[in-house]
Design a protein around this motif. Sequence first.
Motif, PDB file in Angstrom:
ATOM      1  N   VAL A   1      -2.624   6.045  11.321  1.00 14.73           N
ATOM      2  CA  VAL A   1      -2.898   4.725  10.740  1.00 14.73           C
ATOM      3  C   VAL A   1      -2.811   3.654  11.819  1.00 14.73           C
ATOM      4  CG1 VAL A   1      -2.115   2.982   9.087  1.00 14.73           C
ATOM      5  CG2 VAL A   1      -2.104   5.393   8.447  1.00 14.73           C
ATOM      6  N   ILE A   2      -1.812   3.753  12.686  1.00 17.25           N
ATOM      7  CA  ILE A   2      -1.685   2.794  13.795  1.00 17.25           C
ATOM      8  C   ILE A   2      -2.938   2.828  14.660  1.00 17.25           C
ATOM      9  CG2 ILE A   2      -0.425   2.230  15.914  1.00 17.25           C
ATOM     10  CD1 ILE A   2       2.093   3.373  14.566  1.00 17.25           C
TER      11      ILE A   2
ATOM     12  N   PRO B   1       2.046   9.792   2.435  1.00 15.45           N
ATOM     13  CA  PRO B   1       1.641  11.022   1.748  1.00 15.45           C
ATOM     14  C   PRO B   1       0.264  11.556   2.128  1.00 15.45           C
ATOM     15  CG  PRO B   1       1.476   9.146   0.263  1.00 15.45           C
ATOM     16  CD  PRO B   1       2.150   8.651   1.503  1.00 15.45           C
ATOM     17  N   ASP B   2      -0.603  10.716   2.696  1.00 16.93           N
ATOM     18  CA  ASP B   2      -1.961  11.191   2.985  1.00 16.93           C
ATOM     19  C   ASP B   2      -2.272  11.237   4.476  1.00 16.93           C
ATOM     20  OD1 ASP B   2      -1.851   8.434   3.169  1.00 16.93           O
ATOM     21  OD2 ASP B   2      -3.844   8.110   2.313  1.00 16.93           O
ATOM     22  N   ILE B   3      -2.059  10.137   5.171  1.00 16.76           N
ATOM     23  CA  ILE B   3      -2.377  10.053   6.601  1.00 16.76           C
ATOM     24  C   ILE B   3      -1.088   9.761   7.350  1.00 16.76           C
ATOM     25  CG2 ILE B   3      -3.783   8.910   8.360  1.00 16.76           C
ATOM     26  CD1 ILE B   3      -5.576   7.880   6.098  1.00 16.76           C
TER      27      ILE B   3
ATOM     28  N   ALA C   1       0.863  -1.190   0.000  1.00 11.51           N
ATOM     29  CA  ALA C   1       0.000   0.000   0.000  1.00 11.51           C
ATOM     30  C   ALA C   1       0.892   1.230   0.000  1.00 11.51           C
ATOM     31  CB  ALA C   1      -0.909   0.002   1.215  1.00 11.51           C
ATOM     32  N   PRO C   2       0.691   2.162  -0.939  1.00  9.32           N
ATOM     33  CA  PRO C   2       1.544   3.357  -1.007  1.00  9.32           C
ATOM     34  C   PRO C   2       1.104   4.488  -0.087  1.00  9.32           C
ATOM     35  CG  PRO C   2       0.007   3.368  -2.829  1.00  9.32           C
ATOM     36  CD  PRO C   2      -0.255   2.092  -2.063  1.00  9.32           C
ATOM     37  N   ASP C   3      -0.051   4.319   0.562  1.00 12.22           N
ATOM     38  CA  ASP C   3      -0.555   5.386   1.434  1.00 12.22           C
ATOM     39  C   ASP C   3      -1.436   4.790   2.523  1.00 12.22           C
ATOM     40  OD1 ASP C   3      -3.267   5.067   0.320  1.00 12.22           O
ATOM     41  OD2 ASP C   3      -2.442   6.061  -1.458  1.00 12.22           O
ATOM     42  N   GLY C   4      -1.816   5.649   3.478  1.00 15.39           N
ATOM     43  CA  GLY C   4      -2.590   5.178   4.616  1.00 15.39           C
ATOM     44  C   GLY C   4      -3.975   4.703   4.268  1.00 15.39           C
ATOM     45  N   ALA C   5      -4.662   5.396   3.368  1.00 15.88           N
ATOM     46  CA  ALA C   5      -6.026   5.009   3.004  1.00 15.88           C
ATOM     47  C   ALA C   5      -6.053   3.623   2.375  1.00 15.88           C
ATOM     48  CB  ALA C   5      -6.624   6.041   2.044  1.00 15.88           C
ATOM     49  N   THR C   6      -5.108   3.361   1.483  1.00 20.00           N
ATOM     50  CA  THR C   6      -5.035   2.033   0.863  1.00 20.00           C
ATOM     51  C   THR C   6      -4.701   0.976   1.897  1.00 20.00           C
ATOM     52  OG1 THR C   6      -4.269   3.046  -1.194  1.00 20.00           O
ATOM     53  CG2 THR C   6      -3.953   0.684  -0.969  1.00 20.00           C
TER      54      THR C   6
ATOM     55  N   ALA D   1      -8.595  -4.176   6.113  1.00 23.71           N
ATOM     56  CA  ALA D   1      -9.972  -4.601   6.371  1.00 23.71           C
ATOM     57  C   ALA D   1     -10.396  -5.732   5.445  1.00 23.71           C
ATOM     58  CB  ALA D   1     -10.908  -3.404   6.199  1.00 23.71           C
ATOM     59  N   GLU D   2      -9.917  -5.701   4.197  1.00 26.04           N
ATOM     60  CA  GLU D   2     -10.355  -6.696   3.210  1.00 26.04           C
ATOM     61  C   GLU D   2      -9.597  -8.015   3.324  1.00 26.04           C
ATOM     62  OE1 GLU D   2      -9.785  -4.771  -0.518  1.00 26.04           O
ATOM     63  OE2 GLU D   2     -11.531  -3.446  -0.302  1.00 26.04           O
TER      64      GLU D   2
END
Length: 227
Positions: free
Chosen positions: A63-64, A56-58, A31-36, A42-43
């Motif tokens: 994220v932790i 870059p985002d979160i 995953a290149p970012d926190g949202a991904t 989850a998936e």
Amino acid sequence: MTRVLVVEDEPQLVRALEINLRARRYEVDTAPDGATALRLAAEDSPDIVLLDLGLPDIDGIEVIRRLRGRSRVPIIVVSARRTTEEKVEALEAGADDYLTKPFGMDELVARIRAAARRAERASPAGDSGLIATGDFTVDLLAKRVRRQGNEVRLTPTEWHLLEVLVRRRGRLVGQKELLQEVGGVSLSARTNGLRVCMARLRRKLEGDPARPRHFITFPGMGYRFDL
């Protein structure tokens, strides 16, 4: 096969981790970012998360917190942030381990294996709330500790400290979090109160207090309880 989620935005490092981990028979998602990362966690329910903090985002700390709010998955931070304060912040947010860049692949793999073992041993207790080690047994429901068949008498502060660590077994619990959880004048009034209380627990419960197997110290950071 152990599934590792690599959360990192540096393509070269991601590629190196993919090659080395797959060569060691790990399944790897990236995953290149926190949202991904949060979506994949989850998936796909990874067994281990390797997380960079500078996303870059979160921010990685957030994220932790979000991961820990819904999962016990082991989180190993892999970051260029080096200060003790930054390490403590990550650990108190819920990270299980912290590895500073640059790092050796052998050390990373060793930490992944150790985190997986701790997670396996730290699976939630059944309805009995009974946690057994090779040296003593903790009954969380009855609030009792037995060693070699005999009940061990603990002070209220010692029991509270033990209970917090046992319920978070396999995870490093920061000093600040322990002081907030346990409270009490005996701990908060003295800077060494936590260390003194931990030393008493080791004397009462460890087979060899000088070489503890269950109450592990991370100097300047906190403590971890291992079965």
